[in-house]
Write a protein that holds these residues in place. Structure first.
Motif, PDB file in Angstrom:
ATOM      1  N   GLY A  87      -2.957 -30.882  -7.389  1.00 26.66           N
ATOM      2  CA  GLY A  87      -2.692 -31.316  -8.755  1.00 26.66           C
ATOM      3  C   GLY A  87      -3.150 -32.743  -9.012  1.00 26.66           C
ATOM      4  O   GLY A  87      -3.811 -33.028 -10.014  1.00 26.66           O
ATOM      5  N   PHE A  88      -2.809 -33.644  -8.097  1.00 29.85           N
ATOM      6  CA  PHE A  88      -3.182 -35.048  -8.289  1.00 29.85           C
ATOM      7  C   PHE A  88      -4.694 -35.250  -8.184  1.00 29.85           C
ATOM      8  O   PHE A  88      -5.268 -36.051  -8.930  1.00 29.85           O
ATOM      9  CB  PHE A  88      -2.453 -35.947  -7.287  1.00 29.85           C
ATOM     10  CG  PHE A  88      -1.027 -36.210  -7.667  1.00 29.85           C
ATOM     11  CD1 PHE A  88      -0.723 -36.896  -8.839  1.00 29.85           C
ATOM     12  CD2 PHE A  88       0.016 -35.771  -6.870  1.00 29.85           C
ATOM     13  CE1 PHE A  88       0.593 -37.135  -9.202  1.00 29.85           C
ATOM     14  CE2 PHE A  88       1.343 -36.010  -7.231  1.00 29.85           C
ATOM     15  CZ  PHE A  88       1.622 -36.690  -8.405  1.00 29.85           C
ATOM     16  N   PHE A  89      -5.341 -34.533  -7.269  1.00 28.29           N
ATOM     17  CA  PHE A  89      -6.779 -34.701  -7.126  1.00 28.29           C
ATOM     18  C   PHE A  89      -7.516 -34.296  -8.408  1.00 28.29           C
ATOM     19  O   PHE A  89      -8.331 -35.065  -8.933  1.00 28.29           O
ATOM     20  CB  PHE A  89      -7.305 -33.863  -5.953  1.00 28.29           C
ATOM     21  CG  PHE A  89      -8.803 -33.853  -5.861  1.00 28.29           C
ATOM     22  CD1 PHE A  89      -9.497 -35.003  -5.535  1.00 28.29           C
ATOM     23  CD2 PHE A  89      -9.523 -32.694  -6.133  1.00 28.29           C
ATOM     24  CE1 PHE A  89     -10.885 -35.007  -5.462  1.00 28.29           C
ATOM     25  CE2 PHE A  89     -10.911 -32.690  -6.073  1.00 28.29           C
ATOM     26  CZ  PHE A  89     -11.597 -33.846  -5.726  1.00 28.29           C
ATOM     27  N   PHE A  90      -7.221 -33.116  -8.921  1.00 23.55           N
ATOM     28  CA  PHE A  90      -7.939 -32.651 -10.112  1.00 23.55           C
ATOM     29  C   PHE A  90      -7.493 -33.407 -11.370  1.00 23.55           C
ATOM     30  O   PHE A  90      -8.264 -33.526 -12.317  1.00 23.55           O
ATOM     31  CB  PHE A  90      -7.773 -31.137 -10.275  1.00 23.55           C
ATOM     32  CG  PHE A  90      -8.617 -30.356  -9.311  1.00 23.55           C
ATOM     33  CD1 PHE A  90      -9.968 -30.160  -9.555  1.00 23.55           C
ATOM     34  CD2 PHE A  90      -8.081 -29.841  -8.144  1.00 23.55           C
ATOM     35  CE1 PHE A  90     -10.764 -29.466  -8.656  1.00 23.55           C
ATOM     36  CE2 PHE A  90      -8.856 -29.144  -7.235  1.00 23.55           C
ATOM     37  CZ  PHE A  90     -10.212 -28.953  -7.492  1.00 23.55           C
ATOM     38  N   SER A  91      -6.262 -33.924 -11.367  1.00 24.23           N
ATOM     39  CA  SER A  91      -5.836 -34.775 -12.483  1.00 24.23           C
ATOM     40  C   SER A  91      -6.618 -36.090 -12.479  1.00 24.23           C
ATOM     41  O   SER A  91      -6.947 -36.637 -13.531  1.00 24.23           O
ATOM     42  CB  SER A  91      -4.334 -35.066 -12.394  1.00 24.23           C
ATOM     43  OG  SER A  91      -3.582 -33.887 -12.620  1.00 24.23           O
ATOM     44  N   CYS A  92      -6.911 -36.596 -11.277  1.00 25.75           N
ATOM     45  CA  CYS A  92      -7.627 -37.867 -11.153  1.00 25.75           C
ATOM     46  C   CYS A  92      -9.072 -37.774 -11.642  1.00 25.75           C
ATOM     47  O   CYS A  92      -9.640 -38.770 -12.092  1.00 25.75           O
ATOM     48  CB  CYS A  92      -7.629 -38.337  -9.701  1.00 25.75           C
ATOM     49  SG  CYS A  92      -6.089 -39.116  -9.158  1.00 25.75           S
ATOM     50  N   ILE A  93      -9.675 -36.595 -11.541  1.00 26.50           N
ATOM     51  CA  ILE A  93     -11.112 -36.501 -11.818  1.00 26.50           C
ATOM     52  C   ILE A  93     -11.433 -35.799 -13.130  1.00 26.50           C
ATOM     53  O   ILE A  93     -12.614 -35.640 -13.461  1.00 26.50           O
ATOM     54  CB  ILE A  93     -11.848 -35.784 -10.666  1.00 26.50           C
ATOM     55  CG1 ILE A  93     -11.387 -34.326 -10.546  1.00 26.50           C
ATOM     56  CG2 ILE A  93     -11.656 -36.531  -9.355  1.00 26.50           C
ATOM     57  CD1 ILE A  93     -12.195 -33.512  -9.555  1.00 26.50           C
ATOM     58  N   THR A  94     -10.407 -35.371 -13.888  1.00 23.55           N
ATOM     59  CA  THR A  94     -10.665 -34.693 -15.156  1.00 23.55           C
ATOM     60  C   THR A  94     -10.083 -35.488 -16.321  1.00 23.55           C
ATOM     61  O   THR A  94      -9.054 -36.152 -16.179  1.00 23.55           O
ATOM     62  CB  THR A  94     -10.063 -33.271 -15.167  1.00 23.55           C
ATOM     63  OG1 THR A  94      -8.664 -33.338 -14.815  1.00 23.55           O
ATOM     64  CG2 THR A  94     -10.773 -32.368 -14.179  1.00 23.55           C
ATOM     65  N   GLY A 100      -5.451 -30.630 -13.385  1.00 23.33           N
ATOM     66  CA  GLY A 100      -4.481 -30.569 -12.301  1.00 23.33           C
ATOM     67  C   GLY A 100      -3.665 -29.298 -12.260  1.00 23.33           C
ATOM     68  O   GLY A 100      -3.673 -28.560 -11.262  1.00 23.33           O
ATOM     69  N   GLN A 101      -2.959 -29.001 -13.321  1.00 23.42           N
ATOM     70  CA  GLN A 101      -2.052 -27.861 -13.321  1.00 23.42           C
ATOM     71  C   GLN A 101      -2.755 -26.503 -13.237  1.00 23.42           C
ATOM     72  O   GLN A 101      -2.282 -25.612 -12.523  1.00 23.42           O
ATOM     73  CB  GLN A 101      -1.126 -27.925 -14.535  1.00 23.42           C
ATOM     74  CG  GLN A 101      -0.139 -29.072 -14.433  1.00 23.42           C
ATOM     75  CD  GLN A 101       1.016 -28.926 -15.391  1.00 23.42           C
ATOM     76  OE1 GLN A 101       1.029 -28.066 -16.258  1.00 23.42           O
ATOM     77  NE2 GLN A 101       2.004 -29.786 -15.251  1.00 23.42           N
ATOM     78  N   PRO A 102      -3.881 -26.295 -13.935  1.00 25.08           N
ATOM     79  CA  PRO A 102      -4.574 -25.011 -13.752  1.00 25.08           C
ATOM     80  C   PRO A 102      -4.958 -24.742 -12.295  1.00 25.08           C
ATOM     81  O   PRO A 102      -4.850 -23.611 -11.815  1.00 25.08           O
ATOM     82  CB  PRO A 102      -5.822 -25.163 -14.637  1.00 25.08           C
ATOM     83  CG  PRO A 102      -5.399 -26.109 -15.703  1.00 25.08           C
ATOM     84  CD  PRO A 102      -4.489 -27.089 -15.019  1.00 25.08           C
TER      85      PRO A 102
END
Length: 344
Positions: A87-94, A100-102
């Motif tokens: 979650g944190f990784f994809f939240s950081c890059i989008t 993150g949540q998807p």
């Protein structure tokens, strides 16, 4: 094909924003002097900062683990830590932390966790995450008038805009959760207006998705009503999470052997940045976070302002990015590969 285009767009967007941020921050600066100052920092003081970033990620994993148990789903804590890292990784890059949540739901599904349950849990994580930030922001605005005028004179409009956007977001989500029928009617009317104006095409599938989302909000409301104690504990853990990440800057401050500014002052200055940028459509608040730091931390770091920003941002955002990226790779390699990850 659409998914590939989205990945390409997000990658290009991230690279462009990162490039502009680097240029904006370091243009005209003496990079040699900045690097010398960073190398002179006491690394012992930076170690707790790294630990606090890891704690920040771990805190959400404990929330997920705790709430899963309330559903009767027993998972290993390390699996929940991988969910949190994803979650944190994809939240950081989008943009707007939209990815993150998807991706968390995707990995939870691989662990045989139903999408409705995963969605409700992550919805509550989002609501409490925003609620704690709003509570901190409102507390600063109401009780920290002297603090605001001393440190935030130049960025007061940005702070209040960020706070207003967060309050709107929390209020809107609360209405969706506790008044789903009212929210449905509002959204359906809005959708029809957009269709009449030919802004969006008329699709039955879009209305079906709206109905499905309303079911999620009803389930979330039911969970909140039935588990008030769980929600209280989640809010406490979330508060500790937020404070831990804000405190990273204080350890950077001490790494430069600086003194004269108290722990809570540094912590709340960092909180102001989070309140201001949380709702902006930039990956990790990139660009604006650095700019705000360079504006409000002048009295704190003095001549070491830029090195302080580099280390603080390096630990608080890029440290989080790299730690979560590492465990996201592990999640990709391990989650769903075994059927015995769950324990009774």
């Amino acid at each position: 094909m659409n998914k590939t285009k989205k990945i390409i767009f997000n990658t290009i967007f991230l690279v462009v924003v990162f490039g502009l941020t680097i240029y904006g921050v370091f243009h005209g600066e003496d990079l040699g002097a900045v690097m010398d100052a960073i190398q002179s920092a006491d690394k012992i003081w930076l170690l707790p900062g790294v630990a606090l970033v890891a704690f920040f990620i771990w805190g959400e994993s404990i929330i997920i683990w705790y709430m899963m148990r309330s559903y009767g789903i027993h998972l290993r804590k390390r699996v929940c830590f991988l969910f949190s890292s994803v979650g944190f990784f994809f939240s950081c890059i989008t943009p707007s932390a939209s990815g993150g949540q998807p991706m968390q739901i995707y990995y939870m599904k691989k662990e045989k966790i139903s999408i409705p349950v995963a969605t409700v849990i992550l919805m509550i994580v989002t609501i409490t995450y925003k609620f704690v930030l709003v509570a901190i922001g409102v507390g600063i605005a109401v009780f920290g008038r002297g603090f605001l005028h001393r440190y935030l004179t130049g960025i007061m409009p940005i702070f209040y805009l960020g706070l207003a956007l967060n309050i709107f977001c929390v209020t809107f989500m609360t209405v969706l959760v506790f008044h789903p029928d009212l929210a449905r009617n509002f959204l359906v009317k809005g959708l029809k207006i957009l269709e009449k104006l030919h802004i969006v095409r008329k699709k039955h599938s879009r209305l079906k998705k709206l109905e499905d989302s309303m079911d999620t909000y009803r389930e979330t409301a039911a969970y909140l009503r039935d588990h008030p104690r769980v929600i209280f504990h989640v809010i406490l853990i979330t508060f500790a999470q937020r404070m831990a990440l804000f405190a990273v800057t204080w350890f950077v401050y001490r790494a430069f052997s600086l003194s004269g500014t108290g722990f809570w002052t540094v912590l709340f200055l960092q909180a102001v940045i989070s309140v201001s940028v949380d709702m902006l459509p930039l990956p990790g608040g990139m660009g604006i976070s650095e700019t705000l730091f360079l504006n409000i931390f002048v009295p704190v770091f003095g001549s070491l302002l830029l090195p302080g920003m580099v280390l603080s941002r390096g630990l608080g955002y890029y440290g989080e990015l790299f730690i979560s990226a590492f465990f996201t790779v592990i999640a990709q390699l391990t989650i769903g590969q075994k059927t015995n990850e769950k324990q009774g």
